[in-house]
Design an enzyme around this catalytic site. Structure first.
Site, PDB file in Angstrom:
ATOM      1  CE1 TYR A  47      -4.542  -1.949   5.057  1.00 45.21           C
ATOM      2  CE2 TYR A  47      -3.217  -0.004   4.611  1.00 45.21           C
ATOM      3  CZ  TYR A  47      -3.981  -1.063   4.153  1.00 45.21           C
ATOM      4  OH  TYR A  47      -4.206  -1.216   2.805  1.00 45.21           O
ATOM      5  CB  SER A  56      -0.835  -0.014   1.286  1.00 46.34           C
ATOM      6  OG  SER A  56      -1.475   1.228   1.493  1.00 46.34           O
TER       7      SER A  56
HETATM    8  P1  NAD Z   1     -11.684  -6.035  -0.213  1.00 51.01           P
HETATM    9  O1  NAD Z   1     -12.271  -6.005   1.156  1.00 51.01           O
HETATM   10  O2  NAD Z   1     -12.519  -5.587  -1.382  1.00 51.01           O
HETATM   11  O3  NAD Z   1     -11.181  -7.506  -0.541  1.00 51.01           O
HETATM   12  C1  NAD Z   1     -10.458  -8.228   0.408  1.00 51.01           C
HETATM   13  C2  NAD Z   1     -10.494  -9.699   0.060  1.00 51.01           C
HETATM   14  O4  NAD Z   1      -9.783 -10.402   1.084  1.00 51.01           O
HETATM   15  C3  NAD Z   1     -11.902 -10.286   0.019  1.00 51.01           C
HETATM   16  O5  NAD Z   1     -11.962 -11.269  -0.998  1.00 51.01           O
HETATM   17  C4  NAD Z   1     -12.024 -10.949   1.396  1.00 51.01           C
HETATM   18  O6  NAD Z   1     -12.932 -12.043   1.398  1.00 51.01           O
HETATM   19  C5  NAD Z   1     -10.599 -11.421   1.599  1.00 51.01           C
HETATM   20  N1  NAD Z   1     -10.248 -11.652   2.995  1.00 51.01           N
HETATM   21  C6  NAD Z   1     -10.430 -10.825   4.063  1.00 51.01           C
HETATM   22  N2  NAD Z   1     -10.018 -11.446   5.188  1.00 51.01           N
HETATM   23  C7  NAD Z   1      -9.570 -12.671   4.813  1.00 51.01           C
HETATM   24  C8  NAD Z   1      -9.022 -13.774   5.523  1.00 51.01           C
HETATM   25  N3  NAD Z   1      -8.893 -13.772   6.854  1.00 51.01           N
HETATM   26  N4  NAD Z   1      -8.681 -14.874   4.819  1.00 51.01           N
HETATM   27  C9  NAD Z   1      -8.845 -14.941   3.478  1.00 51.01           C
HETATM   28  N5  NAD Z   1      -9.362 -13.918   2.750  1.00 51.01           N
HETATM   29  C10 NAD Z   1      -9.714 -12.798   3.424  1.00 51.01           C
HETATM   30  O7  NAD Z   1     -10.315  -5.231  -0.107  1.00 51.01           O
HETATM   31  P2  NAD Z   1      -9.416  -4.523  -1.220  1.00 51.01           P
HETATM   32  O8  NAD Z   1      -9.672  -3.059  -1.084  1.00 51.01           O
HETATM   33  O9  NAD Z   1      -9.563  -5.180  -2.531  1.00 51.01           O
HETATM   34  O10 NAD Z   1      -7.957  -4.812  -0.626  1.00 51.01           O
HETATM   35  C11 NAD Z   1      -7.127  -5.867  -1.092  1.00 51.01           C
HETATM   36  C12 NAD Z   1      -5.689  -5.602  -0.670  1.00 51.01           C
HETATM   37  O11 NAD Z   1      -5.249  -4.356  -1.230  1.00 51.01           O
HETATM   38  C13 NAD Z   1      -5.489  -5.486   0.844  1.00 51.01           C
HETATM   39  O12 NAD Z   1      -4.263  -6.072   1.213  1.00 51.01           O
HETATM   40  C14 NAD Z   1      -5.443  -3.982   1.060  1.00 51.01           C
HETATM   41  O13 NAD Z   1      -4.732  -3.642   2.211  1.00 51.01           O
HETATM   42  C15 NAD Z   1      -4.736  -3.536  -0.201  1.00 51.01           C
HETATM   43  N6  NAD Z   1      -4.954  -2.120  -0.535  1.00 51.01           N
HETATM   44  C16 NAD Z   1      -6.206  -1.645  -0.798  1.00 51.01           C
HETATM   45  C17 NAD Z   1      -6.361  -0.295  -1.117  1.00 51.01           C
HETATM   46  C18 NAD Z   1      -7.711   0.299  -1.442  1.00 51.01           C
HETATM   47  O14 NAD Z   1      -7.812   1.539  -1.546  1.00 51.01           O
HETATM   48  N7  NAD Z   1      -8.741  -0.473  -1.644  1.00 51.01           N
HETATM   49  C19 NAD Z   1      -5.240   0.544  -1.145  1.00 51.01           C
HETATM   50  C20 NAD Z   1      -3.978   0.015  -0.868  1.00 51.01           C
HETATM   51  C21 NAD Z   1      -3.846  -1.327  -0.569  1.00 51.01           C
END
Ligand code: NAD
Length: 272
Positions: A167, A154
């Protein structure tokens, strides 16, 4: 007369690669799974829910791209589950070429108010899971003399924001793990890199917009520009498609000499 399996002059066909994407039933993980499937990879989708929709999603991905796809349930908060995910995927597809460590959660609170169990869960899912899956994947990749590991860190792996201590700590840890794994695997044909997204419009982020509009008394456009994207100079969200394509690039031959580094997809956030 039997037909040659490959046309004269054409490159020999190679077996499709197999990719695991953790946390891939929504958001960025699903975007990456789609991008890899579009390049012909077989894909393992993962989350902890194990619903009929999860399995249907894998079937739809397979049908859309003419690849093989499977949904394997595993809770990335649990070390044994992380390692079992890799072993089950290898048993199903006969090996592993690509590991995308994407599963992650968030909890926003001041350090002194952050429940210890939230700290533990964020460190387990956002950081330790990548250690366990990577450790389990390495012997399979070494056997092939090739592999790609992409960790979804991130902008918070490179910069801090208040009220996100667990985080930010976990994501900085992911960047450190990425560099170390890259050095250990450098002579084995295996690369390890981290993508550092800024704000990406996933269902998780979309769901926060109405609350922010209410809290700030602003319309959608204003709350997105002035509150949510205050740190993102382009004032635009990154998309799951853009993160997916970045991951697919890191898994392509063009990226063979890219290892141990971070790629920011953050609209200029970390240039500041
Ligand atoms: P999201 O909530 O849309 O998706 C997360 C996914 O992880 C889902 O499929 C959920 O079922 C799964 N998940 C959650 N807990 C779990 C567990 N214990 N075991 C297995 N699967 C699990 O989130 P996102 O926004 O797509 O984020 C995905 C990644 O990207 C994360 O690591 C997040 O930190 C990172 N990220 C997101 C953003 C953003 O703005 N959305 C920015 C930077 C980094």
């Amino acid at each position: 007369m039997s037909m040659p399996s490959t046309a004269p002059g054409a490159a020999p066909r190679t077996a499709p690669r197999t990719a695991i994407v953790t946390g891939s039933t929504s958001g960025i993980g699903l975007g990456i799974a789609r991008a890899l499937a579009a390049t012909g990879c077989n894909v393992v989708l993962n989350s902890y829910t194990d619903s009929a929709e999860d399995h249907d999603l894998a079937a739809a991905l397979a049908a859309e791209h003419g690849i093989q796809a499977a949904y394997i349930a595993a809770d990335m908060a649990k070390a044994a589950n992380c390692r079992e995910l890799v072993q089950k995927a290898c048993a199903r597809f006969g090996g592993l070429d690509i590991l995308i460590n994407n599963a992650g959660i968030q909890h926003v609170a001041a350090v002194e108010d952050l429940p210890p169990e939230k700290w533990d869960a964020i460190l387990a899912i956002n950081l330790s899971s990548a250690f366990h899956t990577t450790a389990a994947a390495i012997p399979h990749m070494k056997k092939k003399g090739a592999g790609r590991i992409v960790n979804i860190a991130s902008a918070h792996g490179l910069r801090a924001s208040p009220f996100k201590s667990a985080y930010v700590a976990a994501k900085h840890g992911v960047v450190g793990l990425t560099k170390t794994v890259a050095l250990e695997l450098a002579e084995h044909g295996i690369t390890c890199n981290a993508i550092c997204p800024g704000y990406v419009l996933t269902p998780l982020v979309e769901a926060q917009i109405p609350d922010q509009m209410k809290a700030h008394g602003m319309d959608r456009d204003k709350v997105v520009r002035e509150v949510m994207l205050a740190k993102q100079p382009t004032r635009e969200f990154a998309t799951v498609g853009q993160i997916g394509e970045t991951a697919a690039f890191l898994c392509s031959p063009a990226a063979a000499q890219i290892t141990g580094t971070t790629i920011s997809v953050d609209g200029g956030w970390t240039a500041q």
